[in-house]
Design a protein around this motif. Structure first.
Motif, short mmCIF file in Angstrom:
data_model
loop_
_atom_site.label_atom_id
_atom_site.label_comp_id
_atom_site.label_asym_id
_atom_site.label_seq_id
_atom_site.Cartn_x
_atom_site.Cartn_y
_atom_site.Cartn_z
N ARG A 142 21.55 -13.60 43.43
CA ARG A 142 22.94 -13.48 43.86
C ARG A 142 23.29 -14.58 44.86
O ARG A 142 24.41 -15.10 44.88
N ALA A 143 22.31 -14.96 45.70
CA ALA A 143 22.54 -16.01 46.69
C ALA A 143 22.85 -17.34 46.02
O ALA A 143 23.78 -18.06 46.42
N PHE A 144 22.09 -17.69 44.97
CA PHE A 144 22.37 -18.92 44.22
C PHE A 144 23.77 -18.88 43.62
O PHE A 144 24.51 -19.87 43.66
N GLN A 145 24.14 -17.74 43.07
CA GLN A 145 25.46 -17.60 42.47
C GLN A 145 26.55 -17.79 43.51
O GLN A 145 27.54 -18.51 43.27
N ASP A 146 26.38 -17.19 44.68
CA ASP A 146 27.38 -17.31 45.75
C ASP A 146 27.53 -18.76 46.21
O ASP A 146 28.64 -19.22 46.51
N ILE A 147 26.42 -19.48 46.27
CA ILE A 147 26.46 -20.88 46.72
C ILE A 147 27.32 -21.71 45.77
O ILE A 147 28.19 -22.48 46.20
N PHE A 148 27.09 -21.57 44.47
CA PHE A 148 27.83 -22.38 43.50
C PHE A 148 29.29 -21.95 43.38
O PHE A 148 30.18 -22.79 43.29
N VAL A 149 29.54 -20.65 43.39
CA VAL A 149 30.92 -20.17 43.27
C VAL A 149 31.73 -20.53 44.51
O VAL A 149 32.85 -21.05 44.42
N ALA A 150 31.16 -20.29 45.70
CA ALA A 150 31.89 -20.52 46.95
C ALA A 150 32.12 -22.00 47.23
O ALA A 150 32.99 -22.35 48.02
N ALA A 151 31.36 -22.88 46.58
CA ALA A 151 31.56 -24.32 46.78
C ALA A 151 32.93 -24.76 46.29
O ALA A 151 33.53 -25.70 46.82
N PHE A 152 33.45 -24.06 45.27
CA PHE A 152 34.73 -24.44 44.68
C PHE A 152 35.80 -23.36 44.79
O PHE A 152 36.98 -23.63 44.63
N ASN A 153 35.38 -22.13 45.11
CA ASN A 153 36.32 -21.02 45.24
C ASN A 153 35.82 -20.05 46.32
O ASN A 153 35.35 -18.95 45.99
N PRO A 154 35.88 -20.46 47.59
CA PRO A 154 35.32 -19.63 48.67
C PRO A 154 35.89 -18.21 48.72
O PRO A 154 35.17 -17.26 49.02
N SER A 155 37.17 -18.06 48.43
CA SER A 155 37.79 -16.74 48.54
C SER A 155 37.21 -15.75 47.53
O SER A 155 37.26 -14.54 47.73
N ALA A 156 36.64 -16.26 46.41
CA ALA A 156 36.05 -15.38 45.41
C ALA A 156 34.81 -14.68 45.95
O ALA A 156 34.44 -13.61 45.48
N VAL A 157 34.17 -15.30 46.93
CA VAL A 157 32.95 -14.73 47.52
C VAL A 157 33.25 -14.04 48.85
O VAL A 157 32.79 -12.94 49.12
N LEU A 158 34.07 -14.71 49.67
CA LEU A 158 34.29 -14.22 51.03
C LEU A 158 35.60 -13.44 51.18
O LEU A 158 35.78 -12.73 52.18
N GLY A 159 36.52 -13.61 50.22
CA GLY A 159 37.84 -13.00 50.37
C GLY A 159 38.77 -13.94 51.12
O GLY A 159 38.32 -14.75 51.95
N GLY A 160 40.04 -13.87 50.84
CA GLY A 160 41.01 -14.78 51.46
C GLY A 160 41.10 -14.64 52.96
O GLY A 160 41.42 -15.59 53.67
#
Length: 448
Positions: free
Chosen positions: A241-259
Motif C-alpha cells: 500500500r505504501a508503494f501505491q500511495d507514493i506513486f498515486v500521491a506524486a500526481f494526485n495528492p488529494s486522492a491519498v491525503l484528501g483535499g
C-alpha cells in the motif's frame, strides 16, 4: 532577528520552490541525455568497482585514498539525518508523493554527481603533500580571472557556513534529541562526548577520517537496512500500500491525503527535491571533495562509483525509511522529522524503536559531521591558508557542542539557505564543463 528570519524565509522560498527545482533537475536531465544515460549504462560497472574495492582496511598512497575510502567518506556525508528526519519531514510536509520526486531527482542526480566527480578528479592538485580537489578548483579551472575567483570564493563561504558550521549543528542536535528521547540522557552530555571524539578525528586529517568512515559506513548501513527489512516483512500488506500511495500521491495528492491536507503536486515536488538534495547531495558540490582524493587510473572510474553513492543513499536507505513510515501508518500520528520515524519504529519494535533510531541517528549524523567538516576544511585552507584550519576545527567542535542542546529555527533555515546558495556556483561550473566531461567519458569508455 525577525527581519533576518523574514529575509531567509523569502530567499528559501525562491530557491527551493522555483530556482533549484529547475536548476537541479535541469542539470541532471541535461547530463543524462548528453552522456546517454550513463547512470543506467554504467551502473553495473560502478557496483562492480565498489564491491571489488571494498575493504575495511584500505591503504592510502601519495596519490590519494583508495577508491572505496573516498566513496565511504562521500557516503558518510550523504547518509545523515536527511535519511531519517529528512525523509520523515518530506512525507509529513509533501505527502507520500514527495518520495517519488526524491527518486526522480536522485535518478537524474546520478548523472550530475558523475560529472562532479569526474571534474574533481580532472582538476585535483597536490598541496602540502596531500591530494585535494573540489568545486573551487574546477570553478577556477573553467572560469579564469576575477569571475572564477568570485564564484569560487562565494562557493567556499557558502559551504563553510552551510555544512561546517550550521549543518553540523543540525546533525548534533538530531543525535542529542534522539538520545534524550530514547535514554533520557542530557543532550549536553551527549554533545560533549560527540564533540571530543570529533576533535580527535579532525586532528588526524583526511587519512584518519577515511579510516573511520570505511569501517563505520558499511556497519551503519547494514544495521539500518536489516532493521527496516524486518519491519517491512512484518507489514507486507502495508508495504504494498505504501508503494501505491507514493506513486498515486506524486500526481494526485488529494486522492491519498484528501483535499483538506492542502498538499499539491508542486508542494510534493518541492519537498521531495529539497529533502532529496539535503540527503544525497547530488549537485550540491560537497561530495566532489571526497571523490577528488581517490587514487584511480581515470576520472571516469570515480565518476561511476560516485553514482553508486547516490543510489545507496536515496534508492536504498531513504526509501526504506519512507516505506517503514508509510507501511506502519505512523503518518497519522501528526509527528514530523525524527519523531515521526521513532513512532514508526516504535509500532514494530515497541520501546526498542526509540533506541534503534537513536543508535542509527548516532551513526548517520556523526559520520556526516566528520565528512562535512572535511569539505569545509578544504575550502577554509583554500580561502585563508593552513593557519586558519585549526581555528576552523575549534569552531566546528563548538558548533557540534552547542547544536546538541540548542535548536534555533533560524539556524536551521539559514542552513537550508546556504545549502541552496552553494548549488548555484557549483552547477554553473558543471554545466560549463560539459565538453570536458563528455570527452573524458568517451575516452574512459574506450579504455573500458
Amino acid at each position: 532577528m525577525e527581519m533576518v528570519a523574514s529575509v531567509v524565509e523569502v530567499v528559501n522560498k525562491f530557491l527551493w520552490d522555483y530556482a533549484l527545482l529547475i536548476l537541479l533537475l535541469g542539470t541532471g536531465i541535461f547530463y543524462s541525455f548528453r552522456l546517454k544515460f550513463i547512470q543506467v549504462r554504467k551502473f553495473g560497472a560502478g557496483m562492480k568497482k565498489m564491491f571489488g574495492g571494498f575493504s575495511l582496511h584500505g591503504k592510502s598512497s601519495e596519490n590519494g585514498l583508495s577508491s572505496f575510502q573516498a566513496l565511504a567518506t562521500a557516503i558518510a556525508a550523504q547518509v545523515g539525518t536527511g535519511n531519517i528526519a529528512g525523509a520523515a519531514t518530506a512525507i509529513a510536509s509533501g505527502g507520500p508523493g514527495a518520495i517519488f520526486w526524491m527518486w526522480v531527482s536522485a535518478f537524474f542526480g546520478m548523472a550530475t554527481i558523475y560529472a562532479e566527480a569526474v571534474m574533481a578528479q580532472h582538476t585535483r592538485v597536490k598541496e602540502n603533500g596531500a591530494i585535494v580537489g573540489g568545486p573551487v578548483y574546477y570553478i577556477k579551472y573553467i572560469f579564469k580571472g576575477k569571475f572564477g575567483k568570485f564564484l569560487a570564493g562565494f562557493f567556499s563561504v557558502a559551504i563553510i557556513l552551510a555544512l561546517g558550521f550550521m549543518g553540523n549543528m543540525v546533525q548534533s542536535n538530531s543525535i542529542g534529541s534522539s538520545f534524550s528521547t530514547a535514554f533520557g540522557v542530557d543532550p549536553l552530555v551527549v554533545g560533549v562526548i560527540i564533540a571530543l571524539i570529533a576533535a580527535v578525528i579532525f586532528i588526524g586529517g583526511i587519512n584518519r577520517i577515511a579510516r573511520v568512515t570505511e569501517k563505520v559506513v558499511p556497519l551503519m548501513a547494514l544495521v539500518y537496512i536489516v532493521g527496516c527489512l524486518i519491519i517491512l516483512f512484518m507489514n507486507l500488506e502495508g508495504t504494498g500500500r505504501a508503494f501505491q500511495d507514493i506513486f498515486v500521491a506524486a500526481f494526485n495528492p488529494s486522492a491519498v491525503l484528501g483535499g483538506a491536507a492542502g498538499v499539491t503536486v508542486q508542494k510534493a515536488m518541492r519537498f521531495g527535491v529539497a529533502r532529496g538534495l539535503f540527503s544525497n547531495e547530488a549537485g550540491m558540490g560537497s561530495t566532489p571533495h571526497a571523490h577528488a582524493t581517490a587514487d584511480v587510473k581515470h576520472p571516469g572510474d570515480q565518476g561511476i562509483i560516485a553514482m553508486v553513492g547516490v543510489f545507496i543513499d536515496t534508492f536504498v536507505i531513504l526509501t526504506l525509511t519512507a516505506l517503514v513510515i508509510l507501511s506502519t501508518g505512523a503518518l497519522a500520528s501528526g509527528e514530523t522529522a525524527a519523531a515521526l520515524a521513532q513512532v514508526a519504529f516504535d509500532s514494530a519494535f515497541g520501546s526498542f524503536g526509540k533506541v534503534f533510531i537513536a543508535i542509527c541517528m548516532l551513526f548517520f549524523a556523526f559520520t556526516t559531521i566528520i565528512g562535512w567538516y572535511y569539505f569545509g576544511e578544504v575550502n577554509v585552507r583554500h580561502l585563508l591558508g593552513n593557519k586558519a584550519v585549526k581555528i576552523y576545527a575549534f569552531l566546528v567542535v563548538i558548533c557540534v557542542l552547542v547544536g546538541s542542546v540548542l535548536k534555533v529555527d533560524l539556524v536551521w533555515n539559514m542552513s537550508d539557505m546556504f545549502n541552496g546558495l552553494m548549488v548555484i556556483p557549483n552547477l554553473i561550473a558543471i554545466l560549463a564543463s560539459v565538453k570536458i566531461v563528455a570527452r573524458l567519458s568517451k575516452e574512459y569508455e574506450k579504455q573500458m
